[in-house]
Design an enzyme around this catalytic site. Structure first.
Site, mmCIF file in Angstrom:
data_model
loop_
_atom_site.group_PDB
_atom_site.id
_atom_site.type_symbol
_atom_site.label_atom_id
_atom_site.label_comp_id
_atom_site.label_asym_id
_atom_site.label_seq_id
_atom_site.Cartn_x
_atom_site.Cartn_y
_atom_site.Cartn_z
ATOM 1 N N GLU A 110 0.841 -1.199 0.000
ATOM 2 C CA GLU A 110 0.000 0.000 0.000
ATOM 3 C C GLU A 110 0.873 1.244 0.000
ATOM 4 O O GLU A 110 1.981 1.237 0.553
ATOM 5 C CB GLU A 110 -0.893 0.033 1.249
ATOM 6 C CG GLU A 110 -1.694 -1.216 1.505
ATOM 7 C CD GLU A 110 -2.425 -1.170 2.845
ATOM 8 O OE1 GLU A 110 -2.432 -0.093 3.477
ATOM 9 O OE2 GLU A 110 -2.949 -2.211 3.272
ATOM 10 N N LYS A 112 1.860 4.736 1.531
ATOM 11 C CA LYS A 112 1.774 5.261 2.895
ATOM 12 C C LYS A 112 1.400 6.749 2.820
ATOM 13 O O LYS A 112 2.225 7.594 2.503
ATOM 14 C CB LYS A 112 3.099 5.076 3.632
ATOM 15 C CG LYS A 112 3.059 5.494 5.099
ATOM 16 C CD LYS A 112 4.392 5.187 5.777
ATOM 17 C CE LYS A 112 4.338 5.589 7.257
ATOM 18 N NZ LYS A 112 4.148 7.031 7.449
ATOM 19 N N CYS A 413 22.640 45.850 -12.673
ATOM 20 C CA CYS A 413 22.904 47.078 -13.421
ATOM 21 C C CYS A 413 22.429 48.338 -12.715
ATOM 22 O O CYS A 413 22.723 49.455 -13.169
ATOM 23 C CB CYS A 413 22.262 47.007 -14.804
ATOM 24 S SG CYS A 413 20.444 47.033 -14.782
#
Length: 726
Positions: A110, A112, A413
């Site tokens: 399965e 989790k 810049c």
């Protein structure tokens, strides 16, 4: 350490674990990551292996979950709701499997779910109580809140409803709903002039939402539920755990469709690998895989420890969330002028790599998350996704820590930053023509595999050509350097004499350890003891690569121009329709929009690039590349030599395809008359799925789009639609 030190360490760890459990289970405000908590528990277990007398009933290693909060009435579970033992490696899984006995039992595998454990009790088919795990024996009564969760039935359906049924499962919040909730909480807090308090992850969001005193608050948040077990039960006994899940489904209780029964350990390990590769396909968070002996008689024979069944094990994947210290926030100017804040952190290992920088997206997100330099933060790196700072751990924030303020000027810049249009959350540097950072990013981008594919022009080379002072270590012997390129227009005019003496710095590694930045010759090759670096030779490789790039097809030229929103997919569609850069430049918005896969946003961006305020230097790039011999038109007969097996077919490719790069695979599809799309839609003919799959795979499954294994790609090219599963 001495035995005295071990015992003192055990006492400190035990207290830290109890504190962490209280914050996690009761306050829903953990200060430890799951990985850090697991590490503490494993250290406790190791100390108890050394000193068995420390393994008392009061030890955290012998207890389940956390305490019951005072805000809710206690509920005693009909049967104990136990925890699971964890494994963090394949070897640990094998050792657990070796203890299961012979013959080897079938295992129920399965996913989790990373959520909040819930115990539901139905009597005569009606839901009578819902409780959290608590300490495994007694939980908190959250029945009123659980009644607001649409996936939890108030009455059982179908035939054969038992008089008594105790269901175990997980409450969780889907990833999209989690993002929406955090966004809403942040906006509400900011509108009220309060600091935002958001949830660190979906698990905390689900727990916090379920444990509200006002059920109307829970109802306003989208919670979901999946069953994964049965406690007390008055019906016909089950022979297998998987049979129990079939009964739950028939009664209207949701069960994960990803459960699978396997007959061998190798198959179980294969399931772990498969789900790990596809863990981000799921709408909910998952942090591992649960393996259970399927046969109920074997379960009973194996029994339980004081806190967990011996017949079940949780394999946990490497953590994708960790906590670390945020040292500072800096900003970076990108290819299109967007200025992005990013966090610089204490280096931390997560999801297979060490991370020390992570994106913060924009100033609005920094404020929404209320992240401040000096915070302990939750860092997330899910799969191959860029590391992201999820938020701060507020309970660990130093008092008086000032908020971060977004700069108003471009760090590269100095131009004043501004949004492109009113209401934009992103700030941009408007100096596209002269900003060294934007030019550097454009040069690096046009050399990428999705554009000109200039292998010798990497990140360090882009810096050396455009912004040699960027990140350069300064000392008394270093002289300022002027950039070789002040525009990408001059890229194909580069000559050997112009590159003479250009230097690039890079971080060198010795035995895996980063060394300080060092100045090295331009295109410094990887030297070995037997083969020294030859800067001139590698510079000539660059010039040869530039010469080869001149003959690249038009779609690559369009990508290399750095037109906003124009990536490989749109560029291919444009090149296939218009055949030349000049035809694209002359097309109207309506003509551009009519091309399948382009649309209004991309069309407007193209027209703005060719006709907008920056069009003069943009068109200069095209003309200088043309003069240097860059191909500006495709011949109509270019792909006619190959059989057009994929005419009318739209192919999406995800993951690795053996023998192809992502670009060459897409080109192979287009060369055979097909369309190579970047995303799955109802118009997709087939998805080619490589070794690593993701959301595209999940979407194709949901839409019923045929999926081909990557090994079948050559067969698809050869046979076309006949190779696509019916």
């Amino acid at each position: 350490m001495s035995e005295t030190d071990d015992r003192a360490r055990h006492a400190r760890l035990a207290q830290d674990v109890e504190d962490a459990r209280f914050r996690y289970y009761v306050l829903d405000a953990p200060t430890l990551s799951d990985a850090a908590f697991d590490a503490m528990m494993r250290e406790l277990e190791a100390l108890e292996e050394l000193h068995p007398d420390l393994k008392t009933p009061d030890s955290p290693t012998q207890q389940v979950g956390g305490a019951v909060g005072a805000s809710f009435e206690p509920v005693t579970h009909l049967e104990p709701l136990m925890s699971l033992d964890n494994a963090f490696s394949v070897d640990e899984v094998r050792r657990w499997a070796a203890r299961l006995g012979e013959p080897f039992p079938a295992l129920l595998c399965e996913v989790k779910i990373d959520g909040l454990a819930l115990d539901l009790v139905y009597r005569s088919g009606r839901l009578v109580s819902a409780a959290t795990r608590g300490d495994g024996r007694v939980g908190e009564d959250v029945t009123a809140n659980v009644r607001t969760i649409a996936s939890v039935p108030q009455r059982l359906a179908g035939e054969g409803v038992p008089d008594l049924l105790e269901v175990r499962g997980e409450v969780f919040m889907n990833a999209a709903d989690f993002a929406d909730l955090n966004r809403r909480l942040s906006e509400e807090a900011l509108a009220a002039g309060k600091p935002p308090r958001t949830f660190a992850n979906p698990r905390n969001a689900a727990a916090g939402s379920l444990r509200q005193k006002d059920a109307r608050v829970t109802a306003s948040r989208k919670l979901d539920f999946l069953s994964h077990g049965i406690g007390a039960y008055s019906g016909t006994p089950f022979e297998r755990q998987s049979d129990a899940y079939g009964v739950l489904t028939s009664l209207g209780l949701p069960v994960s469709r990803h459960n699978r029964v396997v007959g061998s350990l190798d198959e179980a390990l294969g399931y772990i690998v498969e789900r790990g590769e596809r863990r981000h396909d799921l709408p909910h968070e998952m942090d591992g895989v649960v393996l259970k002996v399927d046969d109920r008689a074997r379960q009973a024979a194996l029994g339980f420890t004081s806190r967990a069944p011996r017949w079940a094990l949780a394999y946990k994947y490497p953590p994708e969330e960790v906590n670390t210290k945020l040292l500072r926030i800096e900003v970076n100017t990108g290819r299109t002028g967007r200025v992005t804040p990013y966090g610089v952190m204490e280096p931390v290992f997560v999801s297979g790599s060490t991370v020390e920088m992570a994106t913060l997206h924009n100033a609005f997100e920094v404020a929404r998350k209320d992240v401040r330099p000096g915070d302990t933060v939750v860092l997330r790196k899910a799969g191959d996704v860029i590391p992201e700072i999820v938020g701060p751990v507020l309970d660990l924030r130093p008092e008086g820590l000032p908020a971060w303020v977004m700069p108003t000027e471009c760090p590269s810049c100095g131009a004043t930053l501004r949004p492109e249009k009113e209401g934009d959350k992103d700030l941009r540097c408007p100096n596209a023509r002269s900003c060294p950072a934007q030019l550097r990013e454009r040069i690096f981008g046009l050399a990428s595999r999705g554009a000109f594919d200039i292998e010798a022009l990497g990140w360090e080379a882009a810096i050396a050509l455009t912004d040699p002072e960027f990140g350069r270590p300064h000392d008394a012997f270093s002289l300022p350097q002027s950039p070789v390129l002040d525009s990408e227009a001059g890229l194909f005019d580069l000559a050997l004499d112009r590159l003479a003496g250009v230097e690039v710095w890079r971080r060198r590694k010795k035995a895996g350890v980063e060394q300080p930045p060092a100045l090295e010759p331009f295109f410094f090759t990887k030297a070995t003891p037997k083969k020294p670096a030859v800067p001139r030779a590698t510079t000539e490789v660059l010039l040869a690569e530039l010469d080869k790039a001149k003959s690249q097809p038009v779609w690559r030229v369009l990508v290399a121009l750095s037109i906003r929103h124009v990536g490989p997919t749109a560029a291919r569609a444009l090149a296939d329709h218009f055949k030349s850069v000049d035809a694209v430049a002359a097309a109207s918005v309506e003509e551009l929009s009519a091309v399948d896969g382009v649309g209004g946003t991309i069309a407007a961006a193209i027209r703005d690039w060719f006709d907008g305020p920056d069009s003069s230097w943009h068109r200069d790039i095209v003309e200088r590349w043309r003069a240097a011999g860059v191909r500006m038109a495709d011949e109509a007969a270019e792909t006619s030599e190959l059989p057009q097996t994929l005419m009318g077919q739209t192919v999406v490719i995800t993951g690795a395809v053996p023998g192809y790069t992502r670009e060459s695979a897409s080109e192979a599809v287009v060369a055979r008359g097909g369309k190579s799309a970047g995303s799955v839609s109802k118009n997709t003919s087939v998805l080619v799925a490589g070794e690593t799959t993701g959301s595209k795979y999940a979407k194709a499954e949901s839409l019923g789009i045929p999926i081909l294994d990557a090994d079948s790609f050559d067969d698809l090219l050869a046979r076309g639609a006949d190779a696509i599963p019916g």
